[in-house]
Design an enzyme around this catalytic site. Structure first.
Site, PDB file in Angstrom:
ATOM      1  N   LYS A  21      11.858  -3.934  -9.310  1.00  0.00           N
ATOM      2  CA  LYS A  21      11.859  -5.607  -7.863  1.00  0.00           C
ATOM      3  C   LYS A  21      11.712  -6.552  -9.512  1.00  0.00           C
ATOM      4  CE  LYS A  21       9.423  -5.979  -4.266  1.00  0.00           C
ATOM      5  NZ  LYS A  21       8.914  -7.268  -4.051  1.00  0.00           N
ATOM      6  N   ARG A  26      14.359 -10.787 -12.035  1.00  0.00           N
ATOM      7  CA  ARG A  26      14.161 -11.945 -13.687  1.00  0.00           C
ATOM      8  C   ARG A  26      15.455 -11.387 -14.129  1.00  0.00           C
ATOM      9  NH1 ARG A  26       9.165 -11.007 -12.045  1.00  0.00           N
ATOM     10  NH2 ARG A  26       7.395 -12.775 -12.634  1.00  0.00           N
ATOM     11  N   GLY A  93       7.990 -13.393  -1.567  1.00  0.00           N
ATOM     12  CA  GLY A  93       7.865 -14.360  -2.134  1.00  0.00           C
ATOM     13  C   GLY A  93       7.888 -14.548  -3.546  1.00  0.00           C
ATOM     14  N   ARG A 121       2.759 -18.576   3.764  1.00  0.00           N
ATOM     15  CA  ARG A 121       1.840 -17.609   2.274  1.00  0.00           C
ATOM     16  C   ARG A 121       1.782 -18.050   1.819  1.00  0.00           C
ATOM     17  NH1 ARG A 121       5.295 -12.574  -0.716  1.00  0.00           N
ATOM     18  NH2 ARG A 121       3.132 -12.711  -1.730  1.00  0.00           N
ATOM     19  N   SER A 165      -2.244 -14.606 -11.555  1.00  0.00           N
ATOM     20  CA  SER A 165      -0.368 -14.539 -10.213  1.00  0.00           C
ATOM     21  C   SER A 165       0.753 -14.164 -11.040  1.00  0.00           C
ATOM     22  CB  SER A 165      -0.330 -15.378  -9.930  1.00  0.00           C
ATOM     23  OG  SER A 165       0.658 -15.720  -9.225  1.00  0.00           O
ATOM     24  N   ASP A 316       0.328  -4.034  -6.202  1.00  0.00           N
ATOM     25  CA  ASP A 316       0.602  -4.327  -5.323  1.00  0.00           C
ATOM     26  C   ASP A 316       0.570  -2.235  -4.850  1.00  0.00           C
ATOM     27  OD1 ASP A 316       1.944  -6.246  -5.110  1.00  0.00           O
ATOM     28  OD2 ASP A 316       3.707  -5.861  -6.628  1.00  0.00           O
ATOM     29  N   ARG A 347      -3.204  -7.538   3.463  1.00  0.00           N
ATOM     30  CA  ARG A 347      -2.936  -6.061   2.931  1.00  0.00           C
ATOM     31  C   ARG A 347      -4.751  -5.725   3.621  1.00  0.00           C
ATOM     32  NH1 ARG A 347       1.180  -5.711  -1.254  1.00  0.00           N
ATOM     33  NH2 ARG A 347       3.026  -5.815  -0.571  1.00  0.00           N
TER      34      ARG A 347
HETATM   35  C1  S3P Z   1       5.126 -10.533  -9.273  1.00  0.00           C
HETATM   36  C2  S3P Z   1       3.916 -10.618  -8.847  1.00  0.00           C
HETATM   37  C3  S3P Z   1       2.736 -10.228  -8.266  1.00  0.00           C
HETATM   38  C4  S3P Z   1       3.356  -9.197  -6.881  1.00  0.00           C
HETATM   39  C5  S3P Z   1       4.317  -8.852  -6.520  1.00  0.00           C
HETATM   40  C6  S3P Z   1       5.654  -9.602  -7.393  1.00  0.00           C
HETATM   41  C7  S3P Z   1       6.442 -10.816  -9.590  1.00  0.00           C
HETATM   42  O1  S3P Z   1       2.664 -11.076  -7.202  1.00  0.00           O
HETATM   43  O2  S3P Z   1       2.587  -8.414  -6.757  1.00  0.00           O
HETATM   44  O3  S3P Z   1       4.695  -8.467  -6.121  1.00  0.00           O
HETATM   45  O4  S3P Z   1       7.590  -9.952  -9.502  1.00  0.00           O
HETATM   46  O5  S3P Z   1       5.829 -11.810 -10.575  1.00  0.00           O
HETATM   47  P1  S3P Z   1       1.385 -12.422  -7.603  1.00  0.00           P
HETATM   48  O6  S3P Z   1       2.022 -13.410  -8.376  1.00  0.00           O
HETATM   49  O7  S3P Z   1       1.039 -12.894  -6.244  1.00  0.00           O
HETATM   50  O8  S3P Z   1       0.168 -12.126  -7.784  1.00  0.00           O
END
Ligand code: S3P
Length: 435
Positions: A21, A26, A93, A121, A165, A316, A347
């Site tokens: 994903k 990206r 997100g 969020r 993050s 995750d 979660r």
């Molecule tokens: C992700 C980063 C993570 C992850 C999300 C996908 C990404 O989130 O939990 O499912 O693709 O950069 P955070 O950056 O909030 O940790």
């Protein structure tokens, strides 16, 4: 829609895990702003990544889905068009935070919206660095909708991430493509590095400097991005449900093919092996992202104390790790996981509820949980997914260990990341049926 699960044993077979994903998002973002046509194979056609595709289509990018391949006719760094309506990013997100970075540097305004979960969020984490760079980005109460005004000038910044993050890091790096000077992000905990790897694939100059446990990422605003051919590996996070299923369901022996094993994503493997898991990696390949076929055999798992340092690299996978802990002997202690509260659902709360219904003895804390494995479990349970794909899938695996007819309610959200989850369960021998 709901999912019915019966007790399963002897999982057998090989399955191909759907595309990653994070990498799928990206691949679309960078191909859209490259000059020319990029070809993407293995793209995850889940709702989240389709939301990213739709957003770029609304900004004038021609994206063709030819079944196994997606062709993106990139419009160049400055070729995106003002969308005539709000960009609806659904539950995603990643789409919202990454697009906020990219759109902060455009000469047109845009508004990003999402569903009720996404609209609750936290977005302050991206607003702060983007505003420092000169972005005009507004919200009410630091949550979506995000309104982004046309920008004349974005400046590079040096930003130390206050939370681990990858979305925040990637948001800043994407905004940095439009800055008039270099941008630097400092990570105190390494998070997934798919953005850095994908930047290199599109010819963007990027330095990654490792200093003790810190990482400094520097990017230099490019003149243009070259189109690319991208093969997306299977998503380790989707694979993780079947890794744990193969370990806890008796007499199982399964192979998950072509899974991404980027070390910034696979701390779960390390933890499971420490718990006694019989997992082997075969056929390891190292393209821009590393992949392997993962072979799993049923194992007697033992409880652990989770090393907090690993949390960003299994963020995750925590819901399914909780399930592994529920079937391990002894008490597993997990702390430092407060970020779980900011995901598609809270979660920590959702999994505590799920484990409680299963009959697992737990104790929750503000930043973690103790899980007593091998408690005597209930049968014929009904668990709610809290509208969260990973809660639904993790709970499903647990239910395949219980007697009676077990139900996971409201599984629609699985469509965001793993549209063929039920079919994959069935092909390995997990007795799952949606209704
Ligand atoms: C992700 C980063 C993570 C992850 C999300 C996908 C990404 O989130 O939990 O499912 O693709 O950069 P955070 O950056 O909030 O940790």
């Amino acid at each position: 829609m709901n999912l019915k699960l019966l007790k399963s044993k002897n999982l057998r077979g090989q399955v191909i895990i759907p595309g990653d994903k994070s990498i799928s998002h990206r691949s679309i973002i960078l191909s859209s702003i490259a000059e020319g046509t990029s070809e993407i194979s293995g793209f995850l056609k889940g709702e989240d990544c389709l939301a990213t595709i739709n957003a770029f289509k609304k900004m004038g990018v021609k994206i063709e889905d030819e079944g196994k391949k997606i062709y993106v006719h990139g419009v160049g760094l400055h070729g995106l068009k003002k969308p005539i309506e709000d960009l609806d990013l659904g539950n995603s997100g990643t789409s919202m935070r990454l697009l906020a970075g990219l759109l902060s540097g455009q000469k047109f305004s845009s508004t990003l919206i999402g569903d009720s979960s996404l609209s609750s969020r936290p977005m302050k984490r991206i607003l702060e660095p983007l505003q420092k760079m000169g972005a005009s980005i507004f919200t009410k109460d630091n949550t979506a909708p995000l309104t982004i005004k046309a920008t004349n000038k974005m400046s590079g910044i040096s930003y130390e991430l206050p939370i681990a993050s990858a979305q925040v890091k990637s948001c800043i790096l994407l905004a940095g493509l439009y800055a008039d000077s270099n941008t630097q992000v400092i990570e105190n905990h390494l998070t997934r590095d798919h953005t850095e790897k994908m930047f290199k694939k599109f010819g963007i100059e990027i330095d990654e400097i490792f200093e003790n446990s810190k990482k400094i990422i520097k990017i230099y605003p490019p003149q243009k991005l070259n189109p690319s051919h991208i093969t997306i590996p299977g998503d380790f996070s989707s694979a993780s449900f079947f890794i744990v299923a193969g370990l806890i369901i008796p007499n199982s022996e399964i192979i998950l093919k072509n899974v991404g094993i980027n070390s910034s994503r696979t701390a779960l493997l390390k933890v499971l092996i420490e718990m006694g898991a019989n997992i082997k990696m075969n056929n390891i390949k190292d393209d821009y992202e590393k992949t392997a076929d993962i072979e799993i055999k049923s194992s007697n798992l033992e409880a652990i104390v989770l090393d907090e340092e690993l949390v960003p690299n299994l963020i995750d996978e925590l819901p399914i790790l909780f399930i592994a802990a529920a079937f391990a002997s002894g008490k597993t202690i997990i702390r430092g996981v407060e970020e779980l509260k900011t995901k598609e659902s809270d979660r920590l709360e959702a999994m505590s509820s799920s484990l409680g219904i299963l009959g697992v003895e737990i104790k929750t804390y503000s930043d973690g949980i103790d899980i007593n494995g091998k408690s005597s479990l209930n049968s014929s349970v009904t668990i709610d997914s809290f509208g969260d794909h990973r809660i639904a899938m993790a709970s499903s695996i647990a239910c395949s260990m219980l007697d009676g007819e077990n139900i996971i309610k409201n599984i629609e959200n699985i469509q965001t990341s793993f549209p063929k989850f039920t079919e994959t369960c069935s092909s390995l021998g997990i007795k799952a049926e949606s209704f």
